[in-house]
Design an enzyme around this catalytic site. Structure first.
Site, PDB file in Angstrom:
ATOM      1  N   ASP A 261       0.838  -1.189   0.000  1.00 17.08           N
ATOM      2  CA  ASP A 261       0.000   0.000   0.000  1.00 17.08           C
ATOM      3  C   ASP A 261       0.885   1.256   0.000  1.00 17.08           C
ATOM      4  O   ASP A 261       1.932   1.294   0.649  1.00 17.08           O
ATOM      5  CB  ASP A 261      -0.882  -0.006   1.253  1.00 17.08           C
ATOM      6  CG  ASP A 261      -1.780   1.198   1.334  1.00 17.08           C
ATOM      7  OD1 ASP A 261      -2.719   1.289   0.528  1.00 17.08           O
ATOM      8  OD2 ASP A 261      -1.530   2.062   2.198  1.00 17.08           O
ATOM      9  N   GLU A 293       1.314  -0.326  -5.060  1.00 17.15           N
ATOM     10  CA  GLU A 293       0.378   0.755  -5.369  1.00 17.15           C
ATOM     11  C   GLU A 293       1.167   2.025  -5.651  1.00 17.15           C
ATOM     12  O   GLU A 293       1.725   2.639  -4.732  1.00 17.15           O
ATOM     13  CB  GLU A 293      -0.590   0.989  -4.210  1.00 17.15           C
ATOM     14  CG  GLU A 293      -1.622   2.065  -4.538  1.00 17.15           C
ATOM     15  CD  GLU A 293      -2.381   2.554  -3.325  1.00 17.15           C
ATOM     16  OE1 GLU A 293      -3.516   3.018  -3.509  1.00 17.15           O
ATOM     17  OE2 GLU A 293      -1.831   2.501  -2.206  1.00 17.15           O
TER      18      GLU A 293
END
Length: 632
Positions: A261, A293
């Site tokens: 993330d 990400e």
């Protein structure tokens, strides 16, 4: 507070570029071959594949035990589709692996962050992206339930990837303690960190507010706060060791990979350093799978997705934007796919939507109904990237909690209410096996057809065919399928089993088929769904008895493409669930003479061949068979 601000302006350029590409495509109505380039990864192997390969031939002096395999960048795995079960609790994930994902042929499941997190009023979904400590006591269940889920999924042949939040810690105090009952002070005191473990102004972040103000400034993006979230000093040994310890705990429980993330905000050097501290996959001995990400929109080359290719795969935001542009316009534009400026296929974790994009409206979502389902079917059929199928919960407001009890703990998934289970839809679930067949045989897109607007059709080699109608009315055409003559099961609307079909069928004669496809619908079939006649494959189970040490795994390799064509990089990993018996069921062509051998691979990529001559076998004309062997 959302986990990320809605920065649609930062992604608008990519959306407009995709739309412009679509507008410049000239429709092709003749049957043609479309080349879809698939490039290999460097830092992260595709799920279901192994990064080690050797070209030595079995049964000869060159196949010496202990030979070190050379790395390969273009291994074609037997399966690679990930089901992203966003915020499903651990018992529900385990059940889905057993009842849906494993039988359908999914390679992996991605699960939500399992760590202990912020607990605040109303229990918005983004609580799970605000870590307090790294005990597995979060909203989806206990540590014991998590470990049980991983084991259950592995037994179903499904790998497990975890969404890992390593950039920051919880920014809010919430109701005073975390879900695990831990007290903390945001930015100052957590079980694993003190205030010295976070970036701050003016020592690190040059902005007085401590917030990112210039999204093209590398220092601000990596050392200022994202949405007020305390930003970890990931350049320090203490923080790196803490984060690697958390990830290695998960790897020890059997986790096979991670979605990182906010990877852009961690930065290149820190990501590489943390990844270098990770243990290898306990099942395969290979490096764990990494996808990152990295949002679009930066003009600074240090902050573009391409700059992160050395630390793993990347979430395919560009492809998701392009899919939305086509399916809300004219899908004939896919005919110009080869000219689009997208991530290399081998680096892209391709998807239609995820939990962020379905809320900011930048991509399609379940709220688009049949168009969304159709786009997901196309995602599986086209063959770009490593596909992710998203299944989440329904929502009215962007902060809504998934179905949960009064304390915020997520309740069991009920696909009839409160959840949208894309992975279970008949067309989607059946297209996973369709996709795996084309992937295994490295079939290109061929027999392309479009009406110049919203009806397209194509095959994957001579193995699988689909037509997609994104228009508002039914269409009937005679298509060139590229498949052998016969009657096939339409797997979008029915299930094929035991030579029969529960839904409609399609007749192919002279390689063509006359098909009526409903509005915003599809029709698809492949050589494994032909009704009657000789089966396309037979199921052969290989049982090999071999004791191993930690880090070693047994693989099967042989003389035909379905067994890797003697390429150890394409060898098939066998299951150790019945250890010391290693087991694998392979779909092989009927009435075919094969040669095969078993090999060992260790965590360093060394390959050891069993001794003696090649084993030989002739597959039956139909049905299945089991071979029981012992290492020699």
């Amino acid at each position: 507070m959302p986990r990320h601000p809605i920065r649609s302006s930062r992604r608008r350029g990519a959306v407009l570029a995709a739309a412009a590409l679509a507008a410049t495509v000239t429709a092709a109505t003749a049957a043609t071959t479309v080349t879809v380039a698939v490039t290999g990864r460097t830092a992260a192997a595709a799920p279901g594949s192994d990064p080690a390969a050797a070209a030595s031939r079995p049964g000869t002096a060159s196949a010496a035990p202990g030979r070190t395999a050379a790395a390969t960048l273009a291994v074609t795995p037997a399966k690679d589709v990930t089901a992203n079960l966003f915020m499903w609790n651990w018992p529900s994930v385990a059940s889905e692996c057993t009842n849906t994902l494993g039988p359908a042929g999914y390679a992996a499941v991605q699960v939500a962050p399992p760590e202990d997190t912020l607990d605040t009023a109303g229990h918005p979904w983004w609580e799970i992206y605000q870590p307090v400590d790294y005990n597995l006591s979060g909203r989806m269940g206990s540590e014991a339930q998590f470990r049980s889920m991983v084991t259950t999924c592995h037994n179903a042949g499904v790998k497990v990837y975890v969404d890992a939040v390593i950039n920051h810690a919880a920014a809010q105090s919430g109701r005073g303690t975390s879900y695990g009952g831990v007290a903390y002070t945001p930015s100052a005191s957590y079980p694993d960190y003190t205030g010295a473990d976070f970036h701050n102004y003016p020592n690190d972040c040059p902005v007085a507010s401590n917030q990112i103000s210039d999204w093209n400034n590398y220092q601000q993006v990596t050392e200022c706060q994202l949405s007020n979230l305390p930003d970890l000093r990931t350049e320090t040994g203490k923080v790196r060791t803490t984060l690697a310890g958390y990830l290695n705990k998960l790897i020890g429980y059997g986790v096979d990979g991670f979605r990182i993330d906010a990877a852009k905000h961690v930065g290149h050097a820190d990501l590489a350093a943390i990844e270098a501290m990770l243990n290898r996959d306990t099942m395969t001995g290979a490096p764990v799978y990494i996808t990152q990400e990295v949002a679009l929109g930066a003009s600074n080359s240090q902050l573009t997705p391409a700059s992160f290719e050395n630390t793993g795969s990347l979430l395919g935001f560009d492809y998701a934007d392009a899919i939305k542009a086509q399916f809300t316009g004219n899908i004939a534009g896919f005919g110009g796919f080869g000219s689009w400026s997208l991530l290399p296929s081998g680096y892209s974790s391709s998807f239609v939507n995820n939990h962020d994009t379905e809320r900011d409206g930048s991509t399609l979502s379940y709220k688009n109904g049949a168009t969304y389902n159709l786009a997901t079917e196309f995602l599986l059929a086209w063959g770009y990237g490593t596909p992710q199928v998203y299944s989440g919960f329904t929502f009215g407001g962007t902060d809504d909690s998934p179905p949960a009890d009064a304390n915020g703990y997520v309740t069991g998934t009920n696909c009839a209410t409160g959840w949208y289970c894309t992975d279970r839809l008949t067309g989607v679930a059946n297209l996973v096996a369709w996709h795996n067949l084309a992937l295994t045989n490295n079939d290109p897109v061929a027999n392309w057809y479009t009406d110049g607007s919203n009806l397209i059709a194509f095959s994957r080699g001579a193995d699988a065919w689909i037509t997609v109608n994104n228009g508002s009315s039914a269409a009937t055409r005679t298509f060139t399928t590229g498949l052998p003559d016969g009657t096939y099961c339409d797997i979008i609307h029915g299930n094929y089993s035991g030579g029969s079909c529960s839904g409609p069928t399609v007749a192919v004669s002279g390689g063509t088929a006359t098909v009526t496809v409903a509005a915003r619908d599809a029709v698809a079939f492949d050589i494994n769904t032909r009704i009657g006649g000789a089966p396309a494959t037979v199921a052969i189970t290989f049982n090999e008895t071999r004791t191993t040490v930690w880090g070693q795994n047994v693989y099967l390799v042989g003389s035909i493409p379905a067994l890797g064509s003697w390429n150890t990089g394409s060898a098939l990993l066998m299951s150790s669930a019945a250890y010391p018996v290693w087991r694998l069921t392979a779909a092989l062509p009927p009435s075919t003479s094969i040669e095969y051998k078993y090999i060992l691979k260790d965590g360093a990529g060394n390959v050891t061949w069993e001794s003696g001559s090649n084993r030989t076998y002739t597959t039956p004309p139909s049905g299945s068979a089991t071979l029981n062997d012992t290492w020699k």
